[in-house]
Write a protein that holds these residues in place. Structure first.
Motif, PDB file in Angstrom:
ATOM      1  N   CYS A  85      65.232 118.109 -67.793  1.00  0.00           N
ATOM      2  CA  CYS A  85      65.665 117.778 -66.430  1.00  0.00           C
ATOM      3  C   CYS A  85      66.481 118.914 -65.828  1.00  0.00           C
ATOM      4  CB  CYS A  85      66.473 116.481 -66.414  1.00  0.00           C
ATOM      5  SG  CYS A  85      65.502 115.059 -66.901  1.00  0.00           S
ATOM      6  N   GLY A 148      66.798 111.659 -63.671  1.00  0.00           N
ATOM      7  CA  GLY A 148      67.645 112.760 -64.138  1.00  0.00           C
ATOM      8  C   GLY A 148      67.410 114.031 -63.323  1.00  0.00           C
ATOM      9  N   LEU A 151      68.992 113.587 -59.878  1.00  0.00           N
ATOM     10  CA  LEU A 151      70.459 113.620 -59.938  1.00  0.00           C
ATOM     11  C   LEU A 151      70.976 115.050 -60.108  1.00  0.00           C
ATOM     12  CD1 LEU A 151      72.296 111.155 -59.860  1.00  0.00           C
ATOM     13  CD2 LEU A 151      72.473 111.294 -62.336  1.00  0.00           C
ATOM     14  N   THR A 189      78.310 115.315 -63.782  1.00  0.00           N
ATOM     15  CA  THR A 189      76.991 114.699 -63.629  1.00  0.00           C
ATOM     16  C   THR A 189      76.341 114.479 -64.995  1.00  0.00           C
ATOM     17  OG1 THR A 189      76.743 115.839 -61.531  1.00  0.00           O
ATOM     18  CG2 THR A 189      74.767 114.887 -62.473  1.00  0.00           C
ATOM     19  N   TYR A 190      76.488 115.466 -65.879  1.00  0.00           N
ATOM     20  CA  TYR A 190      75.920 115.294 -67.218  1.00  0.00           C
ATOM     21  C   TYR A 190      76.558 114.115 -67.936  1.00  0.00           C
ATOM     22  CZ  TYR A 190      73.299 119.641 -67.047  1.00  0.00           C
ATOM     23  OH  TYR A 190      72.397 120.609 -66.721  1.00  0.00           O
ATOM     24  N   TYR A 193      75.244 110.877 -66.248  1.00  0.00           N
ATOM     25  CA  TYR A 193      73.852 110.625 -66.592  1.00  0.00           C
ATOM     26  C   TYR A 193      73.711 110.287 -68.072  1.00  0.00           C
ATOM     27  CZ  TYR A 193      68.890 111.256 -67.144  1.00  0.00           C
ATOM     28  OH  TYR A 193      67.588 111.045 -67.450  1.00  0.00           O
ATOM     29  N   SER A 197      72.067 106.985 -69.517  1.00  0.00           N
ATOM     30  CA  SER A 197      70.871 107.133 -70.352  1.00  0.00           C
ATOM     31  C   SER A 197      71.065 106.486 -71.726  1.00  0.00           C
ATOM     32  CB  SER A 197      70.520 108.612 -70.505  1.00  0.00           C
ATOM     33  OG  SER A 197      69.587 108.789 -71.528  1.00  0.00           O
ATOM     34  N   SER A 264      80.907 106.703 -63.875  1.00  0.00           N
ATOM     35  CA  SER A 264      79.601 107.281 -64.151  1.00  0.00           C
ATOM     36  C   SER A 264      78.498 106.502 -63.471  1.00  0.00           C
ATOM     37  CB  SER A 264      79.325 107.302 -65.649  1.00  0.00           C
ATOM     38  OG  SER A 264      80.265 108.095 -66.286  1.00  0.00           O
ATOM     39  N   ALA A 268      76.133 107.963 -60.650  1.00  0.00           N
ATOM     40  CA  ALA A 268      74.689 107.983 -60.836  1.00  0.00           C
ATOM     41  C   ALA A 268      73.981 107.207 -59.733  1.00  0.00           C
ATOM     42  CB  ALA A 268      74.330 107.408 -62.203  1.00  0.00           C
TER      43      ALA A 268
END
Lengths: 271, 291
Positions: A85, A148, A151, A189-190, A193, A197, A264, A268
């Motif tokens: 991604c 992903g 985002l 963001t990581y 995500y 996830s 988060s 997201a």
């Protein structure tokens, strides 16, 4: 705002009633799990506490193996998603190439047409690849995540172009710029995500149920459903203990990182 | 970087993700459509072209219509109720409230649990005789009810579980949106003498429209995608009373191994999903106020 005392009272009572109603099922599961099964249907505040249900459930099915499988599965998916991604999002955010608009539309299409629904064809594909009953097969359809890519693309687009250009002037190639400039700036963001996830795939059930058929590959959700189906109606304390056990890692992580979790999911969701 | 080099970089960066996307999303979607025009290969007999044969079977399949109507009612009840509850929760948690931390935790906790675990917990509530619901209603002298075993009640019982699981998730998005509303608006409204309800109806609710759109599209997708609890609680029964479309597809494909008919059902599901999501987008989009 003219909020009268009565108004405030009604709101507080409403909010708390709903909260207690919402919390009750969970509380009840915990209650039965930590008391002997004789008390599962009988309320007694002084019933003896026990952790035997957890030990018995753990011994009654190969939960250790299921946990390992789930752990391997979410790790595999997360690493795969981060790499693929990131690369794709970088391409969409900072490169102009023919077909990028159409390709981006194809990526977004996955938000609607998800692998979760295409079970028949994806099973055929896995059989053709000889991957049925492997952990790779459970994760592979989810690695290239449209969500992903979307985002990360949005995040990368907010990175100032000057930073990008400054790094290039110093002689860094596109991949080095991605690694040195974009990835560090996209850390929140990581994290967001990643949490979404991991919780999504830890909880996923239908596709793993279809594509696995042995103890060596089953994740905890499938393991739990088999355990509960075999013992159904026999021992509720045992089933509730197993249920809490499988949700345990996420529940504990959630209690510890409540703020990050909520933020988060927000991060997201918006944009 | 010359333009050509940039093209090549773009395509190369994209290709790994694109290959997997096409292999597990776009090709299967097309193959599903293609496969719905053929018969299921069995033993020595290969698949043969049957045109719209599978769709004729579908129209005559009473179970399909039953499942279709179940899915319809499931969506029609689950989506508005969970979205409305989510909004209410968000407003409560956003305002001044004693014990706000616990209340927010209580609302959100079901979201992190696997649906399969949630179903196990609720099974126990619904158990006739000694389940929690029967114990409480029994204390008031009501007769025992077999919630999951009664064709008239099973779907409703499953819907309650879905709402319990979903509302807290949607609350988060409303909460984020509420926190981005400038406090000056509230002050201005107070000076004008607007009461809370007017403020909500004229200012908060319109400003939340983009969130409502996002949340309801998600709710539509989830109402078709999440069927895990059906496996544990009712197995689609009694007499298909609580079977949903994706669950029925699973049964046809992996219990009866009729893959062609399962493909046909999947096409119906995909069409429904697209129509609903796109329709909702245009319907709500007119009332969305972008800033």
């Amino acid at each position: 705002m003219n909020q009268t005392g009565l108004d405030r009272w009604l709101n507080t009572i409403g909010a708390w009633t709903l909260a207690l109603l919402w919390f009750l099922p969970l509380l009840y599961a915990v209650w039965t799990a930590v008391h002997p099964s004789a008390y599962a249907t009988r309320f007694d505040l002084w019933a003896p506490l026990t952790f035997e249900n957890f030990a018995n459930a753990w011994a009654a099915a190969p939960f250790a193996r299921y946990f390992l499988n789930s752990f391997l599965l979410v790790t595999f998916i997360l690493i795969g998603q981060f790499i693929l991604c990131t690369l794709a999002a970088y391409a969409f955010a900072r490169f102009t190439f023919p077909g990028s608009t159409v390709l981006f539309a194809l990526v977004l299409l996955q938000l609607l047409v998800m692998p979760d629904i295409l079970i028949v064809e994806n099973y055929k594909t896995m059989r053709a690849l000889g991957l049925v009953d492997t952990i790779v097969a459970i994760g592979l359809p989810y690695i290239a995540s449209g969500f992903g890519i979307f985002l990360l693309r949005q995040t990368f687009k907010t990175v100032p172009k000057e930073l990008d250009e400054a790094a290039r002037v110093e002689g860094a190639g596109p991949l080095l710029v991605l690694w040195r400039v974009y990835v560090p700036l996209a850390k929140p963001t990581y994290l967001a995500y990643g949490l979404v996830s991991v919780s999504h795939h830890w909880n996923n059930f239908l596709w793993p149920l279809i594509v696995t058929n042995s103890v060596e590959t089953r994740p905890v959700t499938v393991g739990l459903s088999i355990f509960a189906a075999v013992d159904q109606g026999i021992d509720w304390s045992l089933i509730n203990a197993a249920t809490l056990m499988t949700s345990g890692p996420l529940l504990i992580a959630f209690l510890l990182f409540q703020r990050q979790f909520v933020q988060s999911f927000m991060r997201a969701g918006i944009r | 970087m010359t333009r050509r080099v940039e093209w090549i970089y773009g395509w190369l960066l994209l290709s790994p993700a694109l290959v997997l996307l096409i292999a597990f999303t776009h090709l299967p979607a097309l193959n599903t459509l293609w496969g719905s025009f053929f018969s299921t290969p069995r033993g020595q007999r290969p698949a043969k072209f049957v045109g719209l044969g599978n769709y004729e079977t579908l129209l005559a399949d009473e179970t399909f219509w039953q499942v279709f109507s179940n899915s319809f009612w499931y969506a029609v009840v689950t989506i508005p109720v969970s979205v409305a509850l989510a909004l209410l929760m968000a407003i409560w948690v956003d305002g001044k409230l004693a014990g706000r931390g616990f209340v927010r935790l209580a609302y959100f906790a079901p979201t992190v649990l696997p649906l399969i675990a949630v179903a196990n917990i609720w099974m126990f509530f619904y158990t006739p005789g000694f389940g929690l619901i029967d114990q409480i209603s029994g204390a008031f002298g009501f007769p025992s009810v077999n919630w999951l075993g009664d064709p008239d009640l099973a779907l409703g019982a499953v819907i309650v579980v879905a709402i319990w699981k979903e509302a807290g998730f949607f609350m988060i998005f409303y909460l984020a949106a509420l926190q981005s509303i400038p406090p000056q608006l509230r002050e201005a409204a107070a000076i004008e003498g607007a009461d809370r309800w007017t403020f909500f109806r004229r200012i908060t609710f319109p400003l939340l429209m983009p969130t409502t759109l996002f949340v309801s599209v998600n709710a539509v997708i989830n109402s078709f995608r999440l069927v895990d609890h059906i496996f544990v609680m009712t197995d689609g029964g009694p007499d298909n009373a609580s079977s949903l479309l994706l669950f029925y597809i699973y049964e046809i494909a992996f219990k009866f191994w009729d893959t062609a008919y399962a493909s046909t059902l999947t096409v119906v599901l995909l069409v429904l999903l697209s129509v609903l999501a796109v329709g909702q987008f245009f319907l709500l989009d007119k009332r969305v106020h972008y800033r």
